[in-house]
Design a protein around this motif. Structure first.
Motif, short mmCIF file in Angstrom:
data_model
loop_
_atom_site.label_atom_id
_atom_site.label_comp_id
_atom_site.label_asym_id
_atom_site.label_seq_id
_atom_site.Cartn_x
_atom_site.Cartn_y
_atom_site.Cartn_z
N MET A 179 0.93 -1.16 -0.20
CA MET A 179 -0.11 0.09 -0.10
C MET A 179 0.99 1.38 -0.18
O MET A 179 0.60 2.26 -0.68
N MET A 180 2.01 1.15 0.83
CA MET A 180 2.73 2.39 0.87
C MET A 180 3.60 2.80 -0.41
O MET A 180 3.88 3.82 -0.88
N ILE A 202 -5.53 3.18 4.36
CA ILE A 202 -4.78 2.33 5.07
C ILE A 202 -5.02 2.44 6.32
O ILE A 202 -5.30 1.30 6.94
N GLN A 203 -5.06 3.57 6.88
CA GLN A 203 -5.28 3.88 8.42
C GLN A 203 -6.67 3.25 8.94
O GLN A 203 -6.88 2.63 10.05
N VAL A 212 8.07 3.75 9.71
CA VAL A 212 8.53 3.96 8.34
C VAL A 212 7.27 4.49 7.40
O VAL A 212 7.51 5.51 6.83
N CYS A 213 5.99 4.01 7.63
CA CYS A 213 5.10 4.54 6.91
C CYS A 213 4.66 5.93 7.58
O CYS A 213 4.40 6.83 6.30
N TYR A 214 4.66 6.32 8.61
CA TYR A 214 4.43 7.67 8.98
C TYR A 214 5.30 8.48 8.56
O TYR A 214 5.08 9.77 7.92
N GLY A 232 0.67 17.38 11.36
CA GLY A 232 -0.52 16.56 11.97
C GLY A 232 -0.39 15.05 12.17
O GLY A 232 -0.51 14.50 13.04
N PHE A 233 0.42 14.42 11.03
CA PHE A 233 0.63 13.09 11.26
C PHE A 233 1.60 12.81 12.05
O PHE A 233 1.83 11.55 12.61
#
Length: 245
Positions: A179-180, A202-203, A212-214, A232-233
């Motif tokens: 997905m990433m 995905i979340q 890693v994703c973030y 924000g993330f």
RNA sequence: UGGAUAAAU
């Protein structure tokens, strides 16, 4: 020999390379003869410790001593060279493997596909992907992850989407790496909304997101100029219990 | 009972 091999492998995987080598020396000292599996584990340990030359010498040594490397042994030494950037040597070892009559399996194909892609030869990587399917060797999620990651890096959106569809057609469950890669590819193409939408999906699906994703979505937000969303993330990540590195 | 392959900064 099985116990020593497993102990060497466990220490190697934990990053305790010196202790892994100590165990190897110890088994030699007490007269336990290493077999091909042991030597493979030691080669892998040398590679992970950054000693490509040592790994290569051990591979030559084992052949000289009459051990017959199997496909796993070849994949081990090929991947060590590939990850270290010695692509030509990796390809040379791959040719040697086939010359001695060994067949590629899925892991071996995955490693070589990654090798070609890393070396900048994406067509050769895709060629191997086609070859494996033609020869009845089933691509797994990792095969797709490797291909999608490299296509995403180059912003090849159409190919990335095709691969993504193929993952689903094959009945494989897309994981966060798959997905990433799509998120990355959208980001690379400047399609920020699509990247963000997919990340939110995905979340929502509860797919486990790690640091890693973030970091990647933060990077994409930043590069697209959405600084508030990036921050924000960053906060969201910590609220989700993921520590920044 | 033991060995090889995938993502960010």
């Amino acid at each position: 020999v099985v116990t020593y091999t497993k102990m060497i492998d466990l220490h190697s995987k934990a990053g305790l390379f010196e202790q892994a080598f100590d165990l190897y020396r110890e088994m030699l000292r007490v007269g336990v003869k290493p077999d091909l599996v042991t030597l493979c584990a030691v080669m892998d340990c040398l590679g992970k410790a950054g000693d490509v030359v040592g790994a290569s010498r051990l591979f030559d040594y084992l052949k000289a001593r009459g051990y017959r490397p199997d496909a796993v042994a070849y994949t081990t030494i090929i991947d060590i060279h590939s990850k270290a950037g010695f692509y030509q040597k990796a390809v040379q070892l791959y040719d040697e493997m086939r010359a001695v009559g060994l067949h590629s399996n899925t892991v071996n194909y995955n490693s070589m596909i990654d090798c070609y892609a890393r070396s900048g030869n994406l067509p050769a990587a895709v060629g191997l992907f086609r070859e494996m399917k033609a020869l009845g060797c089933t691509p797994d999620l990792q095969t797709y992850a490797i291909l999608m990651t490299h296509h995403a890096k180059l912003g090849l959106l159409e190919s990335c989407l095709q691969l993504f569809e193929e993952v689903q057609r094959a009945g494989l469950q897309p994981n966060s790496i798959i997905m990433m890669a799509m998120v990355d590819c959208f980001g690379k193409k400047g399609k920020f909304t699509a990247a963000l939408d997919l990340f939110l999906q995905i979340q929502e699906k509860g797919c486990p997101l790690d640091v890693v994703c973030y970091t990647r979505i933060i990077d994409i937000c930043g590069k697209c100029g959405y600084y508030d969303k990036a921050i924000g993330f960053y906060h969201e990540m910590q609220q989700a219990g993921v520590e920044p590195n």
